[in-house]
Design a protein around this motif. Structure first.
Motif, PDB file in Angstrom:
ATOM      1  N   TYR A  32      34.626  42.506  29.883  1.00 40.12           N
ATOM      2  CA  TYR A  32      35.257  41.495  30.728  1.00 40.12           C
ATOM      3  C   TYR A  32      34.145  40.753  31.463  1.00 40.12           C
ATOM      4  O   TYR A  32      33.214  41.379  31.977  1.00 40.12           O
ATOM      5  N   HIS A  34      33.512  37.018  34.058  1.00 36.75           N
ATOM      6  CA  HIS A  34      34.176  35.927  34.771  1.00 36.75           C
ATOM      7  C   HIS A  34      33.151  34.966  35.342  1.00 36.75           C
ATOM      8  O   HIS A  34      31.957  35.215  35.344  1.00 36.75           O
ATOM      9  N   LYS A  36      33.228  30.861  37.821  1.00 34.81           N
ATOM     10  CA  LYS A  36      34.044  29.896  38.563  1.00 34.81           C
ATOM     11  C   LYS A  36      33.550  28.481  38.308  1.00 34.81           C
ATOM     12  O   LYS A  36      32.353  28.265  38.086  1.00 34.81           O
ATOM     13  N   GLU A 101      38.862  30.158  38.663  1.00 39.51           N
ATOM     14  CA  GLU A 101      38.167  31.338  38.147  1.00 39.51           C
ATOM     15  C   GLU A 101      38.557  31.508  36.689  1.00 39.51           C
ATOM     16  O   GLU A 101      39.730  31.410  36.339  1.00 39.51           O
ATOM     17  N   ILE A 102      37.560  31.757  35.868  1.00 39.72           N
ATOM     18  CA  ILE A 102      37.764  31.987  34.433  1.00 39.72           C
ATOM     19  C   ILE A 102      37.429  33.445  34.162  1.00 39.72           C
ATOM     20  O   ILE A 102      36.352  33.915  34.549  1.00 39.72           O
ATOM     21  N   THR A 103      38.347  34.157  33.507  1.00 38.61           N
ATOM     22  CA  THR A 103      38.097  35.542  33.111  1.00 38.61           C
ATOM     23  C   THR A 103      38.261  35.637  31.603  1.00 38.61           C
ATOM     24  O   THR A 103      39.228  35.112  31.049  1.00 38.61           O
ATOM     25  N   VAL A 122      33.312  32.695  28.755  1.00 39.35           N
ATOM     26  CA  VAL A 122      33.434  32.144  30.109  1.00 39.35           C
ATOM     27  C   VAL A 122      32.580  30.882  30.243  1.00 39.35           C
ATOM     28  O   VAL A 122      33.034  29.864  30.788  1.00 39.35           O
TER      29      VAL A 122
END
Length: 166
Positions: A32, A34, A36, A101-103, A122
């Motif tokens: 995972y 993330h 922004k 926010e991109i995850t 991302v």
């Protein structure tokens, strides 16, 4: 520096080297990441209300992020080409910070991790958001792209520890 902490992409002569994963076990691996994209409140409103002249910014950025993950080994020289079984891109509106926010989550059953694919997903999604919105907001900022968590392989489960400051 101990042998297991040596840089794995450099051989004993100091040359760039693709890691040999032939003898590694195939395990389920997931990562995972993330980041922004910070923008003006007006730009965020255009995106959220689907009033942007270029269309559905989230849909385009999601597809771009998925494509980025799939093309990671074409972009990062020593990455192995991977057979990803799942790539998921999620967007969260940050009203307080005026941003998105991109995850990304990348997953496979394989012999090497998928952190680079999640980071690339991302990054490409963020670049796509920027590209689609730059005409109305050229001062946007892409920020904080990082791995949050990874699972699988010899190193097992790793999760970012948040640093608490007071």
């Amino acid at each position: 520096m101990s042998q297991d902490k040596m840089l794995s992409h450099v051989n004993q002569q100091g040359e760039a080297n693709m890691v040999d994963v032939t003898d590694k076990l195939v395990t389920q691996r997931v990562a995972y990441a993330h980041g922004k994209v910070l923008m003006s409140p007006q730009t965020l409103s255009l995106i959220n209300n689907k009033q942007h002249a270029k269309g559905d910014v989230f849909a385009v950025a999601r597809i771009a992020g998925i494509q980025g993950a799939k093309k990671c080994s074409d972009l990062i020289p020593l990455c192995h080409p991977l057979m990803l079984t799942k790539v998921q891109i999620d967007f969260t509106t940050l009203e307080d910070n005026s941003g998105i926010e991109i995850t990304a989550m990348c997953k496979l059953a394989g012999q090497t991790g998928v952190e680079m694919e999640a980071l690339t997903a991302v990054s490409v999604a963020a670049l796509t958001l920027f590209d689609m919105c730059k005409a109305v907001d050229p001062s946007m900022i892409i920020d904080g792209i990082e791995v949050l968590e990874k699972q699988g392989g010899k190193s097992g489960h790793w999760q970012r520890k948040e640093v608490v400051t007071s």
